[in-house]
Design a protein around this motif. Sequence first.
Motif, mmCIF file in Angstrom:
data_model
loop_
_atom_site.group_PDB
_atom_site.id
_atom_site.type_symbol
_atom_site.label_atom_id
_atom_site.label_comp_id
_atom_site.label_asym_id
_atom_site.label_seq_id
_atom_site.Cartn_x
_atom_site.Cartn_y
_atom_site.Cartn_z
ATOM 1 N N TYR A 69 0.699 -1.138 0.027
ATOM 2 C CA TYR A 69 -0.015 0.035 0.118
ATOM 3 C C TYR A 69 0.805 1.086 0.043
ATOM 4 O O TYR A 69 0.448 2.158 -0.543
ATOM 5 C CB TYR A 69 -0.826 0.013 1.239
ATOM 6 C CG TYR A 69 -1.964 -1.321 1.218
ATOM 7 C CD1 TYR A 69 -2.409 -1.641 -0.160
ATOM 8 C CD2 TYR A 69 -2.453 -1.660 2.493
ATOM 9 C CE1 TYR A 69 -3.323 -2.681 0.071
ATOM 10 C CE2 TYR A 69 -3.460 -2.727 2.418
ATOM 11 C CZ TYR A 69 -3.776 -3.296 1.167
ATOM 12 O OH TYR A 69 -4.622 -4.265 1.291
ATOM 13 N N ARG A 70 2.003 1.198 0.640
ATOM 14 C CA ARG A 70 2.749 2.358 0.831
ATOM 15 C C ARG A 70 3.518 2.724 -0.641
ATOM 16 O O ARG A 70 3.423 3.867 -1.045
ATOM 17 C CB ARG A 70 4.061 2.149 1.749
ATOM 18 C CG ARG A 70 4.811 3.466 1.875
ATOM 19 C CD ARG A 70 6.231 2.917 2.627
ATOM 20 N NE ARG A 70 6.960 2.102 1.959
ATOM 21 C CZ ARG A 70 7.970 2.474 0.847
ATOM 22 N NH1 ARG A 70 7.896 3.972 0.525
ATOM 23 N NH2 ARG A 70 8.544 1.444 0.242
ATOM 24 N N LYS A 72 2.035 2.054 -3.559
ATOM 25 C CA LYS A 72 0.902 2.378 -4.288
ATOM 26 C C LYS A 72 0.829 4.024 -3.957
ATOM 27 O O LYS A 72 0.623 4.712 -4.950
ATOM 28 C CB LYS A 72 -0.189 1.601 -4.015
ATOM 29 C CG LYS A 72 -0.204 0.204 -4.672
ATOM 30 C CD LYS A 72 -1.564 -0.340 -4.339
ATOM 31 C CE LYS A 72 -1.591 -1.867 -4.931
ATOM 32 N NZ LYS A 72 -2.758 -2.548 -4.612
ATOM 33 N N ARG A 73 0.770 4.459 -2.896
ATOM 34 C CA ARG A 73 0.489 5.554 -2.410
ATOM 35 C C ARG A 73 1.699 6.616 -2.861
ATOM 36 O O ARG A 73 1.552 7.731 -3.490
ATOM 37 C CB ARG A 73 0.528 6.021 -1.001
ATOM 38 C CG ARG A 73 -0.748 5.173 -0.626
ATOM 39 C CD ARG A 73 -0.826 5.619 1.196
ATOM 40 N NE ARG A 73 -1.800 4.949 1.834
ATOM 41 C CZ ARG A 73 -1.525 3.992 2.729
ATOM 42 N NH1 ARG A 73 -0.328 3.476 2.754
ATOM 43 N NH2 ARG A 73 -2.456 3.290 3.055
ATOM 44 N N LYS A 76 1.707 6.914 -6.770
ATOM 45 C CA LYS A 76 0.393 7.699 -7.186
ATOM 46 C C LYS A 76 0.844 9.219 -7.204
ATOM 47 O O LYS A 76 0.692 10.032 -7.756
ATOM 48 C CB LYS A 76 -0.793 7.464 -6.694
ATOM 49 C CG LYS A 76 -2.046 8.369 -6.978
ATOM 50 C CD LYS A 76 -3.243 7.667 -6.175
ATOM 51 C CE LYS A 76 -4.235 8.435 -6.786
ATOM 52 N NZ LYS A 76 -5.441 7.962 -6.251
ATOM 53 N N TYR A 77 1.428 9.479 -5.809
ATOM 54 C CA TYR A 77 1.771 10.822 -5.444
ATOM 55 C C TYR A 77 2.872 11.348 -6.476
ATOM 56 O O TYR A 77 3.056 12.745 -6.832
ATOM 57 C CB TYR A 77 2.164 11.101 -4.059
ATOM 58 C CG TYR A 77 2.754 12.085 -3.498
ATOM 59 C CD1 TYR A 77 1.601 13.077 -3.427
ATOM 60 C CD2 TYR A 77 3.974 12.665 -3.444
ATOM 61 C CE1 TYR A 77 1.867 14.559 -3.041
ATOM 62 C CE2 TYR A 77 4.183 14.046 -3.039
ATOM 63 C CZ TYR A 77 3.233 14.818 -2.833
ATOM 64 O OH TYR A 77 3.853 16.199 -2.421
ATOM 65 N N SER A 276 3.222 7.281 4.538
ATOM 66 C CA SER A 276 2.493 8.339 4.061
ATOM 67 C C SER A 276 3.078 8.719 2.763
ATOM 68 O O SER A 276 4.453 8.376 2.537
ATOM 69 C CB SER A 276 2.613 9.820 4.935
ATOM 70 O OG SER A 276 2.330 10.813 4.304
ATOM 71 N N ALA A 277 2.432 9.169 1.585
ATOM 72 C CA ALA A 277 2.932 9.217 0.519
ATOM 73 C C ALA A 277 4.126 10.364 0.526
ATOM 74 O O ALA A 277 4.828 10.528 -0.363
ATOM 75 C CB ALA A 277 1.775 9.634 -0.562
#
Length: 294
Positions: A69-70, A72-73, A76-77, A276-277
Amino acid sequence: MSSEETPLTTNPEIVLRKRKNALRLREVKKLQAGERAAKRLARKNSKNQKFIRAETMIARHRASEREQYRIKRVTKYDRESIERSDKKDDDENSKLVFIMRIKGPYGARIPYKAIQILRLLRLDAVNVGTFAKYNETIRPLLRIVNPYIVIGTPSLATVRNLIQKRARVRISVSEMKTKTEKGEIEEGEEYDEARETVSVPLNDNNLIEEKLGENGIICTEDIIHEIASVGPSFKTCVKFMEPFKLEPPVNGWNAFSKLERIEYDEEMKNHRVNNSARAPLNEVDVDKFIANQI
């Protein structure tokens, strides 16, 4: 008329005894090799069949999910930054950084995208580091592998110590054979005919002039200056050298060193990763960090 005696066409007794002993020795060695292989297989199976608590399996699975998940964030950012970095390379605003790989989140599997970036940076093992230009091109990549690396800006003294004490290069077997025939092989150089290349310490200015003479680099000091100043031949010098292999930050076998090693392992297990992204990079005082491991 006496008939001449013909000699027997048999081997002497001592030759037969040597052959018999050699055959018996081969059989004994074959049995011993089979026993060693069986013991290795048994040890491997016992490690694979080691009991793992259900809580440990769940914790590892959740840690791996959080790491997915990290990424992916962060991807994306930083997608716009990655697309922009593919079009241009901002060399004017680049600064020198030293990137070193550390242990990642405890129990988590490294995602495939992070493995690809670590291979691109030539950081295939823990406690291995390399120089790089920190700019808009590499920043998104470092953010993806942030839990597995630390970065920092090294001083000129640190750059000189690393290159003079830990720098190694790979040369072809033919070049190594030439040095061996001339009697120029030195301590620390390992020659293996089965490999196409061999790793040797960077202590020969003739080798540097032969490989990098076209770029105006003829000695170790030229490489140090080119890397410290992030010159035009920076990438050529970095690729010419292998990644630097450093010692673990805690070593030794006395009681105090063992206590420090246990504390360090516990600290790494409790190391929290910011998912966090916009999480900042793990920047450290790289001069002090390398001084403990060089």
